[in-house]
Design a protein around this motif. Structure first.
Motif, PDB file in Angstrom:
ATOM      1  N   ILE A 112       0.843  -1.193   0.000  1.00  0.00           N
ATOM      2  CA  ILE A 112       0.000   0.000   0.000  1.00  0.00           C
ATOM      3  C   ILE A 112       0.879   1.244   0.000  1.00  0.00           C
ATOM      4  O   ILE A 112       2.022   1.203   0.426  1.00  0.00           O
ATOM      5  CB  ILE A 112      -0.968   0.023   1.207  1.00  0.00           C
ATOM      6  CG1 ILE A 112      -0.214  -0.133   2.534  1.00  0.00           C
ATOM      7  CG2 ILE A 112      -2.026  -1.085   1.051  1.00  0.00           C
ATOM      8  CD1 ILE A 112      -1.074  -0.036   3.781  1.00  0.00           C
ATOM      9  N   ALA A 159      -0.028   4.229   1.467  1.00  0.00           N
ATOM     10  CA  ALA A 159      -0.296   5.127   2.596  1.00  0.00           C
ATOM     11  C   ALA A 159      -0.945   4.349   3.725  1.00  0.00           C
ATOM     12  O   ALA A 159      -1.603   3.326   3.497  1.00  0.00           O
ATOM     13  CB  ALA A 159      -1.212   6.265   2.169  1.00  0.00           C
ATOM     14  N   SER A 188       2.100   8.866   3.888  1.00  0.00           N
ATOM     15  CA  SER A 188       2.234   8.284   2.553  1.00  0.00           C
ATOM     16  C   SER A 188       3.699   8.225   2.134  1.00  0.00           C
ATOM     17  O   SER A 188       4.576   8.804   2.780  1.00  0.00           O
ATOM     18  CB  SER A 188       1.463   9.137   1.542  1.00  0.00           C
ATOM     19  OG  SER A 188       2.097  10.399   1.391  1.00  0.00           O
ATOM     20  N   MET A 241      -8.863  14.878  -5.461  1.00  0.00           N
ATOM     21  CA  MET A 241      -7.505  14.356  -5.562  1.00  0.00           C
ATOM     22  C   MET A 241      -6.670  15.171  -6.544  1.00  0.00           C
ATOM     23  O   MET A 241      -5.508  15.473  -6.278  1.00  0.00           O
ATOM     24  CB  MET A 241      -7.526  12.886  -5.967  1.00  0.00           C
ATOM     25  CG  MET A 241      -8.035  11.979  -4.883  1.00  0.00           C
ATOM     26  SD  MET A 241      -8.149  10.282  -5.510  1.00  0.00           S
ATOM     27  CE  MET A 241      -8.119   9.366  -3.986  1.00  0.00           C
ATOM     28  N   ARG A 252      -3.331  11.240  -3.345  1.00  0.00           N
ATOM     29  CA  ARG A 252      -3.630   9.949  -3.967  1.00  0.00           C
ATOM     30  C   ARG A 252      -4.511   9.056  -3.110  1.00  0.00           C
ATOM     31  O   ARG A 252      -4.898   7.976  -3.545  1.00  0.00           O
ATOM     32  CB  ARG A 252      -2.326   9.217  -4.270  1.00  0.00           C
ATOM     33  CG  ARG A 252      -1.470   9.947  -5.263  1.00  0.00           C
ATOM     34  CD  ARG A 252      -0.225   9.147  -5.576  1.00  0.00           C
ATOM     35  NE  ARG A 252       0.636   9.925  -6.441  1.00  0.00           N
ATOM     36  CZ  ARG A 252       1.895  10.179  -6.195  1.00  0.00           C
ATOM     37  NH1 ARG A 252       2.466   9.706  -5.119  1.00  0.00           N
ATOM     38  NH2 ARG A 252       2.600  10.901  -7.028  1.00  0.00           N
ATOM     39  N   HIS A 253      -4.798   9.483  -1.873  1.00  0.00           N
ATOM     40  CA  HIS A 253      -5.581   8.648  -0.954  1.00  0.00           C
ATOM     41  C   HIS A 253      -6.606   9.501  -0.218  1.00  0.00           C
ATOM     42  O   HIS A 253      -6.292  10.616   0.194  1.00  0.00           O
ATOM     43  CB  HIS A 253      -4.670   7.974   0.072  1.00  0.00           C
ATOM     44  CG  HIS A 253      -3.632   7.109  -0.560  1.00  0.00           C
ATOM     45  ND1 HIS A 253      -2.405   7.590  -0.954  1.00  0.00           N
ATOM     46  CD2 HIS A 253      -3.648   5.797  -0.885  1.00  0.00           C
ATOM     47  CE1 HIS A 253      -1.714   6.610  -1.493  1.00  0.00           C
ATOM     48  NE2 HIS A 253      -2.433   5.511  -1.469  1.00  0.00           N
ATOM     49  N   SER A 259      -8.055   4.922  -3.026  1.00  0.00           N
ATOM     50  CA  SER A 259      -6.885   5.494  -3.695  1.00  0.00           C
ATOM     51  C   SER A 259      -7.271   5.930  -5.095  1.00  0.00           C
ATOM     52  O   SER A 259      -8.327   5.553  -5.614  1.00  0.00           O
ATOM     53  CB  SER A 259      -5.760   4.457  -3.772  1.00  0.00           C
ATOM     54  OG  SER A 259      -6.117   3.420  -4.670  1.00  0.00           O
ATOM     55  N   ASN A 268      -5.995   4.824  -7.662  1.00  0.00           N
ATOM     56  CA  ASN A 268      -6.061   3.589  -8.429  1.00  0.00           C
ATOM     57  C   ASN A 268      -7.447   2.943  -8.321  1.00  0.00           C
ATOM     58  O   ASN A 268      -7.984   2.441  -9.312  1.00  0.00           O
ATOM     59  CB  ASN A 268      -4.983   2.611  -7.962  1.00  0.00           C
ATOM     60  CG  ASN A 268      -4.931   1.377  -8.830  1.00  0.00           C
ATOM     61  OD1 ASN A 268      -4.788   1.479 -10.043  1.00  0.00           O
ATOM     62  ND2 ASN A 268      -5.057   0.224  -8.213  1.00  0.00           N
ATOM     63  N   ASP A 269      -8.035   2.969  -7.119  1.00  0.00           N
ATOM     64  CA  ASP A 269      -9.387   2.426  -6.943  1.00  0.00           C
ATOM     65  C   ASP A 269     -10.385   3.163  -7.839  1.00  0.00           C
ATOM     66  O   ASP A 269     -11.250   2.553  -8.462  1.00  0.00           O
ATOM     67  CB  ASP A 269      -9.844   2.563  -5.487  1.00  0.00           C
ATOM     68  CG  ASP A 269      -9.018   1.749  -4.513  1.00  0.00           C
ATOM     69  OD1 ASP A 269      -8.509   0.675  -4.891  1.00  0.00           O
ATOM     70  OD2 ASP A 269      -8.889   2.198  -3.352  1.00  0.00           O
TER      71      ASP A 269
END
Length: 145
Positions: A36, A38, A52, A96, A102-103, A117, A119-120
């Motif tokens: 991960i 963060a 992070s 973001m 990023r989180h 995130s 990415n999610d």
């Protein structure tokens, strides 16, 4: 699509966290072990900050701090931006992008329930777009959805 849908689709729903008195090295070990970017910083089960890889690089390495001797509370981001489960993912992406983060920790009725995130969000948008494309292809070809 809402944040709650992203949380429901995540394979891992565990909230990985450390305390403010954890060393940076210990936090980095956890982050590496869990793959991960963060970890949340919890104090008395309340969100106190987020740590992070970016915090490590900018507030640790570039400042010459040793990870084994530096505490999370000295390098974490304490002004944490959070979102609610009912927020749209487009709003989260905008947050973001605007804040260069990023989180995002996620709350439901004031209680911490997860973290998402970038990415999610990107993965969810790609899945949603693929579903739209398949529906349109089915419509065009005349086959039932």
């Amino acid at each position: 699509m809402l944040v709650q849908q992203i949380l429901a689709n995540k394979r891992i729903s565990t909230i990985w966290s450390v305390s403010p008195d954890t060393t940076v090295y210990e936090a980095l070990e956890l982050m590496a072990e869990k793959n991960i970017g963060a970890v949340l910083v919890l104090e008395n089960e309340q969100l106190a900050g987020i740590f992070s890889e970016r915090d490590y690089a900018r507030k640790g390495v570039l400042k010459g701090r040793a990870s084994r001797d530096t505490l999370i509370k000295d390098v974490m981001t304490s002004q944490v931006i959070t979102v609610e489960t009912e927020q749209k993912i487009e709003e989260c992406m905008q947050i973001m992008s605007d804040r260069h983060i990023r989180h995002l920790p996620v709350n439901y009725k004031g209680e911490l329930v997860g973290i998402i995130s970038i990415n999610d969000i990107v993965s969810a948008i790609i899945r949603e777009q693929m579903q739209h494309i398949q529906s349109l292809e089915s419509y065009i070809s005349g086959s039932p959805y």
